[in-house]
Scaffold this motif. Structure first.
Motif, short mmCIF file in Angstrom:
data_model
loop_
_atom_site.label_atom_id
_atom_site.label_comp_id
_atom_site.label_asym_id
_atom_site.label_seq_id
_atom_site.Cartn_x
_atom_site.Cartn_y
_atom_site.Cartn_z
N GLU A 114 -37.89 19.75 -38.53
CA GLU A 114 -37.61 18.97 -39.73
C GLU A 114 -36.45 19.66 -40.46
N TRP A 115 -35.32 18.97 -40.54
CA TRP A 115 -34.14 19.54 -41.16
C TRP A 115 -34.06 19.15 -42.63
N HIS A 116 -33.64 20.10 -43.46
CA HIS A 116 -33.41 19.89 -44.88
C HIS A 116 -31.96 20.25 -45.16
N PHE A 117 -31.24 19.33 -45.82
CA PHE A 117 -29.91 19.68 -46.28
C PHE A 117 -30.07 20.21 -47.69
N ILE A 118 -29.55 21.42 -47.93
CA ILE A 118 -29.75 22.10 -49.21
C ILE A 118 -28.41 22.21 -49.93
N GLY A 119 -28.38 21.83 -51.17
CA GLY A 119 -27.16 21.96 -51.96
C GLY A 119 -26.54 20.62 -52.26
N ALA A 120 -25.36 20.68 -52.86
CA ALA A 120 -24.66 19.46 -53.25
C ALA A 120 -24.03 18.82 -52.01
N LEU A 121 -24.41 17.60 -51.74
CA LEU A 121 -23.88 16.86 -50.61
C LEU A 121 -22.69 16.03 -51.07
N GLN A 122 -21.55 16.25 -50.42
CA GLN A 122 -20.35 15.48 -50.74
C GLN A 122 -20.49 14.08 -50.15
N SER A 123 -19.98 13.10 -50.85
CA SER A 123 -20.14 11.71 -50.41
C SER A 123 -19.50 11.46 -49.05
N ASN A 124 -18.43 12.16 -48.72
CA ASN A 124 -17.78 11.95 -47.43
C ASN A 124 -18.56 12.56 -46.26
N LYS A 125 -19.58 13.33 -46.54
CA LYS A 125 -20.41 13.95 -45.49
C LYS A 125 -21.70 13.18 -45.23
N VAL A 126 -21.99 12.17 -46.05
CA VAL A 126 -23.26 11.45 -45.95
C VAL A 126 -23.42 10.76 -44.60
N ASN A 127 -22.47 9.90 -44.21
CA ASN A 127 -22.60 9.16 -42.95
C ASN A 127 -22.72 10.07 -41.74
N PRO A 128 -21.83 11.09 -41.58
CA PRO A 128 -21.98 11.97 -40.42
C PRO A 128 -23.32 12.70 -40.40
N LEU A 129 -23.82 13.07 -41.57
CA LEU A 129 -25.09 13.80 -41.64
C LEU A 129 -26.26 12.91 -41.23
N VAL A 130 -26.34 11.72 -41.78
CA VAL A 130 -27.45 10.81 -41.47
C VAL A 130 -27.41 10.37 -40.00
N LYS A 131 -26.22 10.09 -39.50
CA LYS A 131 -26.08 9.67 -38.10
C LYS A 131 -26.26 10.83 -37.13
N GLY A 132 -25.78 12.01 -37.51
CA GLY A 132 -25.79 13.15 -36.61
C GLY A 132 -27.08 13.94 -36.57
N VAL A 133 -27.96 13.72 -37.55
CA VAL A 133 -29.22 14.47 -37.62
C VAL A 133 -30.38 13.48 -37.77
N PRO A 134 -30.86 12.93 -36.64
CA PRO A 134 -31.92 11.93 -36.74
C PRO A 134 -33.23 12.47 -37.30
N ASN A 135 -33.46 13.77 -37.21
CA ASN A 135 -34.68 14.36 -37.74
C ASN A 135 -34.44 15.05 -39.09
N LEU A 136 -33.49 14.51 -39.87
CA LEU A 136 -33.26 14.98 -41.23
C LEU A 136 -34.42 14.51 -42.09
N LYS A 137 -35.14 15.46 -42.67
CA LYS A 137 -36.31 15.11 -43.48
C LYS A 137 -35.95 14.93 -44.95
N ALA A 138 -35.04 15.79 -45.46
CA ALA A 138 -34.79 15.78 -46.89
C ALA A 138 -33.37 16.20 -47.22
N VAL A 139 -32.91 15.72 -48.36
CA VAL A 139 -31.64 16.15 -48.94
C VAL A 139 -31.97 16.76 -50.29
N HIS A 140 -31.63 18.04 -50.46
CA HIS A 140 -31.83 18.79 -51.70
C HIS A 140 -30.43 19.14 -52.21
N THR A 141 -29.80 18.65 -53.05
CA THR A 141 -30.14 17.72 -54.08
C THR A 141 -29.04 16.67 -54.18
#
Length: 174
Positions: A114-141
């Motif tokens: 279960e992967w957690h992205f920690i920290g401020a997520l830049q808007s240009n990184k959203v699509n690659p992150l969601v598509k590239g990590v199918p087992n992404l559990k959470a985005v903090h913050t």
């Protein structure tokens, strides 16, 4: 927008007591985790032993405070081999604060991580992150409405039914 408005909630004496009782355990545990993370690769620290020690201290803190928690092992700048050692020792939740590093590490780990992205997520990184990590559990913050909307759109595009999102709220007015 709704995210910029400060929110306050009353702190109950009981909660304050819980927090102060946790501090005695968390401060030494923080030092242990920092030591474990910094020295594991260089000095061959026993990953399994380190995780057992941290989990024991967390369990004691949770029992003392009546709360539940989950250990998210932050893999920032650590090699995949070290993460695999932690996985073999039973760790399943991992956190990363660089989107590109998470996208690169996720396919090299077992699918039940279960992967957690920690920290401020830049808007240009959203699509690659969601598509590239199918087992992404959470985005903090999530700190802006724009990022929240992009997460919702990206999740819909890959037919993802859920994603835990933690919202950053400025309570100090800064």
């Amino acid at each position: 927008h709704g995210l910029s408005r400060p929110a306050r909630r009353p702190v109950l004496l009981r909660e304050t007591m819980r927090i102060s009782s946790l501090r005695r355990v968390i401060r030494p545990m923080t030092r242990l985790v920092r030591c474990f993370a910094d020295n594991a690769q260089a000095q061959g620290v026993d990953v399994k032993g380190g995780l057992e020690s941290v989990n024991t201290k967390m369990k004691a803190a949770c029992e003392a405070s009546g709360t539940k928690t989950e250990l998210v092992a932050v893999s920032k700048t650590k090699p995949v081999e070290l993460l695999q050692n932690a996985y073999e020792a039973g760790q399943r939740a991992f956190g990363e604060n660089y989107a590109q590093e998470l996208i690169e590490k996720a396919p090299k780990m077992p699918p039940d991580v279960e992967w957690h992205f920690i920290g401020a997520l830049q808007s240009n990184k959203v699509n690659p992150l969601v598509k590239g990590v199918p087992n992404l559990k959470a985005v903090h913050t999530v700190h802006t409405e724009k990022v929240a909307r992009k997460l919702a759109t990206a999740c819909s595009a890959v037919n993802r039914s859920s994603l835990d999102v933690y919202i950053q709220v400025d309570t100090s007015g800064e």
